[in-house]
Design a protein around this motif. Sequence first.
Motif, PDB file in Angstrom:
ATOM      1  N   UNK A  62       0.816  -1.215   0.000  1.00 20.30           N
ATOM      2  CA  UNK A  62       0.000   0.000   0.000  1.00 20.30           C
ATOM      3  C   UNK A  62       0.853   1.270   0.000  1.00 20.30           C
ATOM      4  N   UNK A  63       2.143   1.123   0.259  1.00 26.16           N
ATOM      5  CA  UNK A  63       3.034   2.294   0.322  1.00 26.16           C
ATOM      6  C   UNK A  63       4.441   1.874  -0.098  1.00 26.16           C
ATOM      7  N   UNK A  64       4.670   1.587  -1.366  1.00 23.10           N
ATOM      8  CA  UNK A  64       5.963   1.056  -1.811  1.00 23.10           C
ATOM      9  C   UNK A  64       7.165   1.957  -1.535  1.00 23.10           C
ATOM     10  N   UNK A  69      10.513   7.522   1.879  1.00 25.11           N
ATOM     11  CA  UNK A  69       9.854   8.826   1.963  1.00 25.11           C
ATOM     12  C   UNK A  69       8.885   8.978   3.129  1.00 25.11           C
ATOM     13  N   UNK A  70       8.578   7.900   3.833  1.00 19.21           N
ATOM     14  CA  UNK A  70       7.613   7.979   4.930  1.00 19.21           C
ATOM     15  C   UNK A  70       8.264   8.299   6.262  1.00 19.21           C
ATOM     16  N   UNK A  86      14.009   2.828  13.578  1.00 23.60           N
ATOM     17  CA  UNK A  86      14.814   2.672  12.364  1.00 23.60           C
ATOM     18  C   UNK A  86      14.031   1.814  11.372  1.00 23.60           C
ATOM     19  N   UNK A  87      13.724   2.388  10.188  1.00 19.94           N
ATOM     20  CA  UNK A  87      12.973   1.694   9.153  1.00 19.94           C
ATOM     21  C   UNK A  87      13.960   1.219   8.089  1.00 19.94           C
ATOM     22  N   UNK A  88      13.884  -0.070   7.778  1.00 20.58           N
ATOM     23  CA  UNK A  88      14.760  -0.655   6.754  1.00 20.58           C
ATOM     24  C   UNK A  88      14.095  -0.587   5.381  1.00 20.58           C
ATOM     25  N   UNK A  89      14.873  -0.830   4.344  1.00 23.41           N
ATOM     26  CA  UNK A  89      14.387  -0.747   2.968  1.00 23.41           C
ATOM     27  C   UNK A  89      13.241  -1.721   2.688  1.00 23.41           C
ATOM     28  N   UNK A  90      13.174  -2.828   3.423  1.00 21.00           N
ATOM     29  CA  UNK A  90      12.096  -3.808   3.202  1.00 21.00           C
ATOM     30  C   UNK A  90      10.826  -3.473   3.981  1.00 21.00           C
ATOM     31  N   UNK A  91      10.789  -2.329   4.672  1.00 22.49           N
ATOM     32  CA  UNK A  91       9.609  -1.900   5.416  1.00 22.49           C
ATOM     33  C   UNK A  91       9.594  -2.342   6.865  1.00 22.49           C
ATOM     34  N   UNK A  92      10.538  -3.197   7.271  1.00 23.29           N
ATOM     35  CA  UNK A  92      10.585  -3.595   8.670  1.00 23.29           C
ATOM     36  C   UNK A  92      11.185  -2.466   9.499  1.00 23.29           C
ATOM     37  N   UNK A  93      10.828  -2.445  10.779  1.00 20.56           N
ATOM     38  CA  UNK A  93      11.365  -1.407  11.651  1.00 20.56           C
ATOM     39  C   UNK A  93      11.684  -1.991  13.020  1.00 20.56           C
TER      40      UNK A  93
END
Length: 143
Positions: A62-64, A69-70, A86-93
């Motif tokens: 829903x938010x690639x 950018x988020x 800390x947010x990683x490139x795969x969306x995990x935090x």
Amino acid sequence: MKQYREQREIRHGPLRLLDATRAVPDTGDATGLTAADAGRPDTVTPVPGRTFRIAGAVDLSTAPDFPRTGTLRILVDRDDTPVPVHVRADGTFLSDPVTLDDDQSWYRDRHYVSVNFWADNGIDINTSVYQVVVSTQRGRNRS
């Protein structure tokens, strides 16, 4: 207005977290957190101790562009200073450590951990609220 339409077309639905948010202690097993919502307002999750990290993942379907950018922030109880996350490139935090403090005049029987996140356009915003209690205390979980 054109920029807004283009950004909205990229989105496939509301900005949301995957169902994988958990409290992660330095030692021991992680505990899955269940968000409180209108259907389950009194859901309280026992967590593995007073200090832990919050881990989870943003739904990138829903938010690639979210990792780039988020914005994601974690707030605990009444503290208006966010816990660094800390947010990683795969969306995990993964957050820095969260420490719960029962010795507050307003504290009754649970703490509130909010995961607040929004897309760069400032329009798509969401918050998941987790009510937690230290597992050595008596907690309620009415899922």
